[in-house]
Design a protein around this motif. Structure first.
Motif, PDB file in Angstrom:
ATOM      1  N   HIS A 258       0.780  -1.230   0.183  1.00  0.00           N
ATOM      2  CA  HIS A 258       0.038   0.097  -0.011  1.00  0.00           C
ATOM      3  C   HIS A 258       0.823   1.252  -0.010  1.00  0.00           C
ATOM      4  CE1 HIS A 258      -3.468  -2.574   0.759  1.00  0.00           C
ATOM      5  NE2 HIS A 258      -2.930  -3.103   1.782  1.00  0.00           N
ATOM      6  N   CYS A 259       1.921   1.287  -0.991  1.00  0.00           N
ATOM      7  CA  CYS A 259       2.641   2.509  -0.953  1.00  0.00           C
ATOM      8  C   CYS A 259       2.867   2.989  -2.456  1.00  0.00           C
ATOM      9  CB  CYS A 259       4.090   2.093  -0.561  1.00  0.00           C
ATOM     10  SG  CYS A 259       5.038   0.619  -1.732  1.00  0.00           S
ATOM     11  N   GLU A 260       3.348   4.057  -2.420  1.00  0.00           N
ATOM     12  CA  GLU A 260       3.545   4.759  -3.608  1.00  0.00           C
ATOM     13  C   GLU A 260       5.176   4.441  -4.429  1.00  0.00           C
ATOM     14  OE1 GLU A 260       2.339   8.761  -3.307  1.00  0.00           O
ATOM     15  OE2 GLU A 260       0.390   8.217  -3.145  1.00  0.00           O
ATOM     16  N   TYR A 261       5.966   4.439  -3.431  1.00  0.00           N
ATOM     17  CA  TYR A 261       7.486   4.228  -3.619  1.00  0.00           C
ATOM     18  C   TYR A 261       8.087   3.465  -2.566  1.00  0.00           C
ATOM     19  CZ  TYR A 261       8.186   8.289  -0.584  1.00  0.00           C
ATOM     20  OH  TYR A 261       8.070   9.124   0.522  1.00  0.00           O
ATOM     21  N   VAL A 262       9.147   3.032  -2.949  1.00  0.00           N
ATOM     22  CA  VAL A 262      10.003   2.486  -1.914  1.00  0.00           C
ATOM     23  C   VAL A 262      11.501   3.161  -1.688  1.00  0.00           C
ATOM     24  CG1 VAL A 262      11.384   0.509  -1.114  1.00  0.00           C
ATOM     25  CG2 VAL A 262       9.149   0.104  -2.341  1.00  0.00           C
ATOM     26  N   ALA A 275      11.388   0.319   3.821  1.00  0.00           N
ATOM     27  CA  ALA A 275      11.131   1.463   4.050  1.00  0.00           C
ATOM     28  C   ALA A 275      10.146   2.103   2.688  1.00  0.00           C
ATOM     29  CB  ALA A 275      11.995   2.585   4.500  1.00  0.00           C
ATOM     30  N   ALA A 276       8.674   2.161   2.868  1.00  0.00           N
ATOM     31  CA  ALA A 276       8.015   2.345   1.759  1.00  0.00           C
ATOM     32  C   ALA A 276       7.091   3.615   2.147  1.00  0.00           C
ATOM     33  CB  ALA A 276       7.152   1.182   1.480  1.00  0.00           C
ATOM     34  N   GLY A 277       6.889   4.487   1.239  1.00  0.00           N
ATOM     35  CA  GLY A 277       6.260   5.672   1.274  1.00  0.00           C
ATOM     36  C   GLY A 277       5.028   5.966   0.581  1.00  0.00           C
ATOM     37  N   ASN A 278       4.126   6.814   1.037  1.00  0.00           N
ATOM     38  CA  ASN A 278       2.872   7.261   0.441  1.00  0.00           C
ATOM     39  C   ASN A 278       2.645   8.779   0.705  1.00  0.00           C
ATOM     40  OD1 ASN A 278       0.077   7.411  -0.295  1.00  0.00           O
ATOM     41  ND2 ASN A 278      -0.186   5.149   0.102  1.00  0.00           N
ATOM     42  N   THR A 279       2.766   9.357  -0.429  1.00  0.00           N
ATOM     43  CA  THR A 279       2.694  10.801  -0.269  1.00  0.00           C
ATOM     44  C   THR A 279       0.979  11.166  -0.284  1.00  0.00           C
ATOM     45  OG1 THR A 279       2.416  11.010  -2.964  1.00  0.00           O
ATOM     46  CG2 THR A 279       4.676  11.484  -1.624  1.00  0.00           C
ATOM     47  N   THR A 280       0.236  10.450  -0.874  1.00  0.00           N
ATOM     48  CA  THR A 280      -1.066  10.716  -0.836  1.00  0.00           C
ATOM     49  C   THR A 280      -1.702  10.574   0.800  1.00  0.00           C
ATOM     50  OG1 THR A 280      -1.511   9.848  -2.765  1.00  0.00           O
ATOM     51  CG2 THR A 280      -3.465  10.024  -1.656  1.00  0.00           C
ATOM     52  N   GLU A 281      -1.243   9.428   1.506  1.00  0.00           N
ATOM     53  CA  GLU A 281      -1.651   9.202   2.749  1.00  0.00           C
ATOM     54  C   GLU A 281      -0.833   9.943   3.747  1.00  0.00           C
ATOM     55  OE1 GLU A 281      -2.317   5.143   3.506  1.00  0.00           O
ATOM     56  OE2 GLU A 281      -3.846   4.872   1.701  1.00  0.00           O
ATOM     57  N   CYS A 283       2.550   9.160   4.837  1.00  0.00           N
ATOM     58  CA  CYS A 283       2.994   8.322   5.826  1.00  0.00           C
ATOM     59  C   CYS A 283       4.256   7.620   5.234  1.00  0.00           C
ATOM     60  CB  CYS A 283       2.065   7.363   6.107  1.00  0.00           C
ATOM     61  SG  CYS A 283       1.313   5.990   5.106  1.00  0.00           S
ATOM     62  N   LEU A 284       5.174   7.062   6.044  1.00  0.00           N
ATOM     63  CA  LEU A 284       6.213   6.244   5.705  1.00  0.00           C
ATOM     64  C   LEU A 284       6.217   4.837   6.619  1.00  0.00           C
ATOM     65  CD1 LEU A 284       8.790   6.070   4.038  1.00  0.00           C
ATOM     66  CD2 LEU A 284       9.848   6.381   6.191  1.00  0.00           C
ATOM     67  N   ASP A 285       6.124   3.641   6.218  1.00  0.00           N
ATOM     68  CA  ASP A 285       6.062   2.501   6.844  1.00  0.00           C
ATOM     69  C   ASP A 285       7.463   1.589   6.542  1.00  0.00           C
ATOM     70  OD1 ASP A 285       3.292   2.837   7.572  1.00  0.00           O
ATOM     71  OD2 ASP A 285       2.511   2.223   5.543  1.00  0.00           O
ATOM     72  N   LEU A 286       7.491   1.009   7.543  1.00  0.00           N
ATOM     73  CA  LEU A 286       8.760   0.232   7.846  1.00  0.00           C
ATOM     74  C   LEU A 286       8.336  -1.353   7.952  1.00  0.00           C
ATOM     75  CD1 LEU A 286      11.125   2.190  10.335  1.00  0.00           C
ATOM     76  CD2 LEU A 286      11.042   2.431   7.782  1.00  0.00           C
ATOM     77  N   PHE A 287       8.549  -2.141   6.678  1.00  0.00           N
ATOM     78  CA  PHE A 287       7.895  -3.451   6.845  1.00  0.00           C
ATOM     79  C   PHE A 287       9.054  -4.325   6.996  1.00  0.00           C
ATOM     80  CE2 PHE A 287       5.067  -1.021   4.186  1.00  0.00           C
ATOM     81  CZ  PHE A 287       3.907  -1.799   4.441  1.00  0.00           C
ATOM     82  N   PRO A 288       9.021  -5.258   8.136  1.00  0.00           N
ATOM     83  CA  PRO A 288      10.251  -6.190   8.545  1.00  0.00           C
ATOM     84  C   PRO A 288      10.049  -7.478   7.397  1.00  0.00           C
ATOM     85  CG  PRO A 288       8.718  -5.789  10.367  1.00  0.00           C
ATOM     86  CD  PRO A 288       8.044  -5.240   9.233  1.00  0.00           C
ATOM     87  N   ILE A 289      11.358  -7.851   7.093  1.00  0.00           N
ATOM     88  CA  ILE A 289      11.518  -8.720   6.143  1.00  0.00           C
ATOM     89  C   ILE A 289      12.043  -9.821   7.017  1.00  0.00           C
ATOM     90  CG2 ILE A 289      12.487  -9.775   4.042  1.00  0.00           C
ATOM     91  CD1 ILE A 289      13.055  -6.664   3.257  1.00  0.00           C
ATOM     92  N   THR A 290      10.980 -11.151   6.974  1.00  0.00           N
ATOM     93  CA  THR A 290      11.441 -12.090   7.905  1.00  0.00           C
ATOM     94  C   THR A 290      11.788 -13.244   7.088  1.00  0.00           C
ATOM     95  OG1 THR A 290       9.040 -12.678   8.192  1.00  0.00           O
ATOM     96  CG2 THR A 290       9.828 -11.257   9.822  1.00  0.00           C
ATOM     97  N   PRO A 291      12.540 -14.292   7.665  1.00  0.00           N
ATOM     98  CA  PRO A 291      13.027 -15.699   6.989  1.00  0.00           C
ATOM     99  C   PRO A 291      12.223 -16.540   7.320  1.00  0.00           C
ATOM    100  CG  PRO A 291      14.331 -15.406   8.953  1.00  0.00           C
ATOM    101  CD  PRO A 291      13.382 -14.047   8.893  1.00  0.00           C
TER     102      PRO A 291
END
Length: 381
Positions: A258-262, A275-281, A283-291
């Motif tokens: 749910h982002c516009e750019y990474v 780290a993925a950003g959304n200028t419309t909303e 916000c910036l979200d940090l998504f954990p990458i898990t193994p």
């Protein structure tokens, strides 16, 4: 989803219309009063206080003619903590952040002064590596020993046929180097081997590389300029398995995140975040990458930075584990600090930070939104 609170904000007295490109630590994690550095589109290298974000020293008002990269060089007998920068002028420079001379301590140059787009450092072996733009049908990965900066130690000139946008050393096997390019390839090299024809350990074909790097000792990720993401196993030449595991293809991650750019990936002792950003909303979200059980995103433990940099794109993110702080820099020319509620800061610190944040947001809204149109400006997106 978890939420981080914006505790401070500063323009660091940057000129109006300036973009912030990258953030790095400029003091060891053991130091109580942490300081950090950033590069920006005015070509300066500046320091700021990690607690208040107050501007400190200007290491160089013009560190390059077109600065493109900033990396930490965590000393090993070279005189302490240094900062490495690279630019479109074809130079790599090492700076002592304690110096007031505004002169680099060490300088290295690629052949023909080709513009440099990527940089990585390995203090254990005194190694600096830089990747260039494609020029005269050649893109170069050049390595130096900083003890002999006047001469390139080795270089790879046939491994990529377009701009080299990413470089990273393996987290434990420092002789293994990763490079990524807009030619779509991610390469792994054994830098102990001098012959370029023999040095390649693995080649991954992904798509025009925006970022790539190591997720673990045996896995790498690749992110393209069109936000396509994949995770690949590192091949083991000694493996008895007839087939290597297949890569995990996530495709375009914008719908699923749910982002516009990474922006970038953030490596920590606890793992990696995207780290993925959304200028419309806003916000910036940090998504954990898990193994476990297989590589993927942990959507239940996302960290959100609400409001982020408003409608402006976030260009730089730095996660400081020692102070439990996330620093962000954006196209609005501001640096911001984000912390979890209840972090160890006094009420006065929080009030001062919030007052400064409110003032800076008001200033940001009043700023001229006109973007630079200079074709020579560095644009990572």
């Amino acid at each position: 989803m978890h939420t981080l609170q914006a505790t401070a904000s500063s323009s660091l007295s940057l000129p109006s219309g300036t973009y912030i490109y990258a953030i790095a630590a400029s003091t060891p994690s053991t130091q109580q009063q942490r300081q950090f550095a950033l590069i920006s589109s005015d070509d300066s290298l500046r320091l700021f206080d990690g607690q208040s974000l107050h501007p400190l020293n200007i290491v160089s008002a013009k560190c390059h003619d077109g600065v493109t990269a900033l990396k930490e060089y965590r000393g090993n007998g070279t005189g302490g903590f240094l900062l490495g920068t690279a630019g479109r002028d074809g130079a790599v420079r090492l700076w002592d952040p304690r110096s007031t001379s505004q002169k680099a301590g060490i300088e290295m140059n690629v052949e023909k002064k080709c513009p440099i787009l990527s940089l990585s450092c390995d203090p254990e072996s005194y190694t600096i590596v830089a990747g260039t733009e494609l020029e005269s049908y050649q893109a170069t990965v050049a390595l130096w020993d900083i003890r002999a900066p006047g001469q390139i130690r080795q270089q790879y000139i046939e491994s990529h046929n377009d701009d080299v946008t990413e470089l990273q050393f393996h987290p434990t096997r420092k002789n293994v180097l990763l490079s990524g390019s807009t030619d779509g390839l991610v390469n792994l090299y054994d830098t102990n081997i001098q012959d370029e024809d023999e040095t390649l350990l693995q080649v991954i074909n992904h798509g025009s590389i925006h970022h790539a790097g190591f997720l673990s000792d045996d896995a790498v990720y690749a992110l393209s300029h069109d936000e396509t993401f994949s995770i690949h196993p590192i091949t083991n030449p000694d493996s008895e398995e007839p087939h290597e595991p297949s890569p995990i293809q996530f495709g375009d991650v914008r719908p699923s995140l749910h982002c516009e750019y990474v922006v970038q990936a953030l490596s920590t002792n606890q793992g990696t975040y995207l780290a993925a950003g959304n200028t419309t909303e806003k916000c910036l979200d940090l998504f954990p990458i898990t193994p476990s059980p297989t590589w993927g995103f942990d959507y239940t433990n996302v960290w959100r930075l609400p409001e982020a940099h408003g409608e402006e794109i976030v260009r730089a993110v730095y996660l400081d584990e020692q102070s439990r702080t996330v620093f962000t820099g954006g196209e609005d020319g501001f640096i911001r600090a984000w912390r979890q509620n209840g972090s160890d800061h006094t009420e006065d610190d929080r009030n001062d930070g919030q007052e400064q944040l409110s003032s800076d947001r008001a200033a940001a809204r009043a700023r001229d939104k006109k973007k630079y149109k200079d074709e020579k400006r560095f644009r990572p997106y």
